[in-house]
Design a protein around this motif. Structure first.
Motif, PDB file in Angstrom:
ATOM      1  N   THR A  92       0.817  -1.205   0.000  1.00  0.00           N
ATOM      2  CA  THR A  92       0.000   0.000   0.000  1.00  0.00           C
ATOM      3  C   THR A  92       0.856   1.263   0.000  1.00  0.00           C
ATOM      4  OG1 THR A  92      -0.139  -0.083   2.402  1.00  0.00           O
ATOM      5  CG2 THR A  92      -1.954  -1.084   1.161  1.00  0.00           C
ATOM      6  N   VAL A  93       2.142   1.117   0.337  1.00  0.00           N
ATOM      7  CA  VAL A  93       3.070   2.254   0.341  1.00  0.00           C
ATOM      8  C   VAL A  93       4.225   1.973  -0.604  1.00  0.00           C
ATOM      9  CG1 VAL A  93       2.501   2.966   2.694  1.00  0.00           C
ATOM     10  CG2 VAL A  93       4.356   1.359   2.319  1.00  0.00           C
ATOM     11  N   SER A  94       4.834   3.035  -1.106  1.00  0.00           N
ATOM     12  CA  SER A  94       5.948   2.907  -2.038  1.00  0.00           C
ATOM     13  C   SER A  94       7.124   2.198  -1.361  1.00  0.00           C
ATOM     14  CB  SER A  94       6.377   4.291  -2.516  1.00  0.00           C
ATOM     15  OG  SER A  94       7.471   4.189  -3.392  1.00  0.00           O
ATOM     16  N   PRO A  95       7.642   1.138  -1.992  1.00  0.00           N
ATOM     17  CA  PRO A  95       8.809   0.458  -1.400  1.00  0.00           C
ATOM     18  C   PRO A  95      10.063   1.316  -1.565  1.00  0.00           C
ATOM     19  CG  PRO A  95       8.299  -0.494  -3.528  1.00  0.00           C
ATOM     20  CD  PRO A  95       7.223   0.501  -3.242  1.00  0.00           C
ATOM     21  N   PHE A 126      -4.444 -13.218   4.888  1.00  0.00           N
ATOM     22  CA  PHE A 126      -5.642 -12.389   4.981  1.00  0.00           C
ATOM     23  C   PHE A 126      -6.857 -13.289   4.814  1.00  0.00           C
ATOM     24  CE2 PHE A 126      -4.303 -12.478   0.580  1.00  0.00           C
ATOM     25  CZ  PHE A 126      -5.477 -12.685  -0.131  1.00  0.00           C
ATOM     26  N   ARG A 127      -7.954 -12.866   5.399  1.00  0.00           N
ATOM     27  CA  ARG A 127      -9.188 -13.638   5.269  1.00  0.00           C
ATOM     28  C   ARG A 127     -10.350 -12.686   5.097  1.00  0.00           C
ATOM     29  NH1 ARG A 127     -10.214 -17.740   8.981  1.00  0.00           N
ATOM     30  NH2 ARG A 127      -8.089 -17.951   9.640  1.00  0.00           N
ATOM     31  N   GLY A 128     -11.357 -13.186   4.451  1.00  0.00           N
ATOM     32  CA  GLY A 128     -12.554 -12.422   4.146  1.00  0.00           C
ATOM     33  C   GLY A 128     -13.295 -13.166   3.054  1.00  0.00           C
ATOM     34  N   GLN A 129     -13.913 -12.425   2.105  1.00  0.00           N
ATOM     35  CA  GLN A 129     -14.543 -13.095   0.968  1.00  0.00           C
ATOM     36  C   GLN A 129     -13.512 -13.894   0.187  1.00  0.00           C
ATOM     37  OE1 GLN A 129     -16.579 -10.058  -1.222  1.00  0.00           O
ATOM     38  NE2 GLN A 129     -18.497 -10.474  -0.158  1.00  0.00           N
ATOM     39  N   GLN A 130     -12.303 -13.357   0.129  1.00  0.00           N
ATOM     40  CA  GLN A 130     -11.160 -14.089  -0.429  1.00  0.00           C
ATOM     41  C   GLN A 130     -10.158 -14.247   0.700  1.00  0.00           C
ATOM     42  OE1 GLN A 130      -9.980 -11.551  -3.698  1.00  0.00           O
ATOM     43  NE2 GLN A 130     -11.135 -12.802  -5.118  1.00  0.00           N
ATOM     44  N   SER A 131      -9.484 -15.385   0.734  1.00  0.00           N
ATOM     45  CA  SER A 131      -8.501 -15.645   1.780  1.00  0.00           C
ATOM     46  C   SER A 131      -7.230 -16.162   1.130  1.00  0.00           C
ATOM     47  CB  SER A 131      -9.031 -16.686   2.768  1.00  0.00           C
ATOM     48  OG  SER A 131     -10.197 -16.208   3.391  1.00  0.00           O
ATOM     49  N   GLY A 132      -6.107 -15.843   1.738  1.00  0.00           N
ATOM     50  CA  GLY A 132      -4.843 -16.315   1.186  1.00  0.00           C
ATOM     51  C   GLY A 132      -3.667 -15.664   1.876  1.00  0.00           C
ATOM     52  N   VAL A 133      -2.557 -15.624   1.156  1.00  0.00           N
ATOM     53  CA  VAL A 133      -1.335 -14.996   1.648  1.00  0.00           C
ATOM     54  C   VAL A 133      -0.915 -13.948   0.633  1.00  0.00           C
ATOM     55  CG1 VAL A 133       1.125 -15.365   2.147  1.00  0.00           C
ATOM     56  CG2 VAL A 133      -0.584 -16.989   2.989  1.00  0.00           C
ATOM     57  N   MET A 134      -0.551 -12.784   1.135  1.00  0.00           N
ATOM     58  CA  MET A 134      -0.031 -11.731   0.279  1.00  0.00           C
ATOM     59  C   MET A 134       1.435 -11.506   0.621  1.00  0.00           C
ATOM     60  SD  MET A 134      -1.251  -7.779  -0.242  1.00  0.00           S
ATOM     61  CE  MET A 134      -2.709  -8.230  -1.151  1.00  0.00           C
ATOM     62  N   LEU A 135       2.268 -11.426  -0.423  1.00  0.00           N
ATOM     63  CA  LEU A 135       3.670 -11.079  -0.231  1.00  0.00           C
ATOM     64  C   LEU A 135       3.774  -9.569  -0.383  1.00  0.00           C
ATOM     65  CD1 LEU A 135       5.451 -13.926  -2.203  1.00  0.00           C
ATOM     66  CD2 LEU A 135       4.991 -13.778   0.251  1.00  0.00           C
ATOM     67  N   ARG A 136       4.204  -8.902   0.674  1.00  0.00           N
ATOM     68  CA  ARG A 136       4.272  -7.451   0.717  1.00  0.00           C
ATOM     69  C   ARG A 136       5.664  -6.952   0.364  1.00  0.00           C
ATOM     70  NH1 ARG A 136      -0.583  -4.697   1.481  1.00  0.00           N
ATOM     71  NH2 ARG A 136      -1.916  -5.907   2.829  1.00  0.00           N
ATOM     72  N   LEU A 137       5.707  -5.883  -0.429  1.00  0.00           N
ATOM     73  CA  LEU A 137       6.963  -5.233  -0.804  1.00  0.00           C
ATOM     74  C   LEU A 137       7.440  -4.319   0.320  1.00  0.00           C
ATOM     75  CD1 LEU A 137       5.939  -3.970  -4.324  1.00  0.00           C
ATOM     76  CD2 LEU A 137       7.883  -5.459  -3.890  1.00  0.00           C
ATOM     77  N   LYS A 138       8.697  -4.414   0.667  1.00  0.00           N
ATOM     78  CA  LYS A 138       9.296  -3.449   1.589  1.00  0.00           C
ATOM     79  C   LYS A 138      10.402  -2.683   0.870  1.00  0.00           C
ATOM     80  CE  LYS A 138      11.648  -2.940   5.965  1.00  0.00           C
ATOM     81  NZ  LYS A 138      10.767  -2.397   6.977  1.00  0.00           N
ATOM     82  N   MET A 139      11.188  -3.412   0.050  1.00  0.00           N
ATOM     83  CA  MET A 139      12.341  -2.800  -0.606  1.00  0.00           C
ATOM     84  C   MET A 139      12.617  -3.534  -1.911  1.00  0.00           C
ATOM     85  SD  MET A 139      16.060  -2.489   1.117  1.00  0.00           S
ATOM     86  CE  MET A 139      17.531  -2.386   0.162  1.00  0.00           C
TER      87      MET A 139
END
Length: 160
Positions: A92-95, A126-139
């Protein structure tokens, strides 16, 4: 909604596809990149273990039927390349963007299709209507720019 602790990872060098690292993707407002790795690259198994660990924190042994896995055998265009694995990373934020010497990239250098990168980030379920794993960018670390495959558009047709 994020669930459980984050699992940190760093990738080996891979090829960037559809990089939105300096500005968010207009389609979803997220910074993202799909990384291409050879199927036998040890990072592929490492990332599978990272996804599995993040999923087990959130879901235990029973994954939801609609589980979304960020690791695929088809790229961002839904094309398959024999022996390649594609990994989707988002934020959600710029790496932070650095060069091969860990110096922040100047604003005039853009990461483009085919550039070679290393990525640092974390996995979270994450869970909700869709559930899974998200790989998040840091750098993202720019190792090398892709060679320009064709002349610039302005000179492609020559003089008329």
């Amino acid at each position: 909604m994020a669930t459980g602790p984050c699992v940190v990872f760093t990738t080996s060098v891979g090829k960037a596809h559809l990089p939105f690292l300096t500005a968010p993707d207009p389609s979803d407002g997220l910074y993202s990149v799909t990384m291409e790795f050879e199927e036998n690259d040890p990072i592929v198994q490492t990332l599978k273990n990272v996804v599995s660990e993040a999923a087990s924190y959130a879901f235990g042994a029973n994954l939801p039927y609609n589980f979304i896995d960020p690791i695929n055998q088809s790229d961002a265009y839904d094309k398959r390349s024999y022996g390649m694995i594609y990994v989707l990373l988002k934020s959600t934020v710029s790496p932070l963007l650095v060069d091969a010497l860990n110096i922040p990239l100047s604003r005039d250098i853009r990461v483009t299709e085919g550039d070679m990168l290393r990525i640092a980030g974390w996995a979270t379920a994450f869970r909700g209507q869709q559930s899974g794993v998200m790989l998040r960018l840091k750098m993202a670390k720019l190792i090398s720019k892709a060679p320009e495959p064709h002349p610039r558009a302005a000179t492609a047709f020559g003089d008329d």
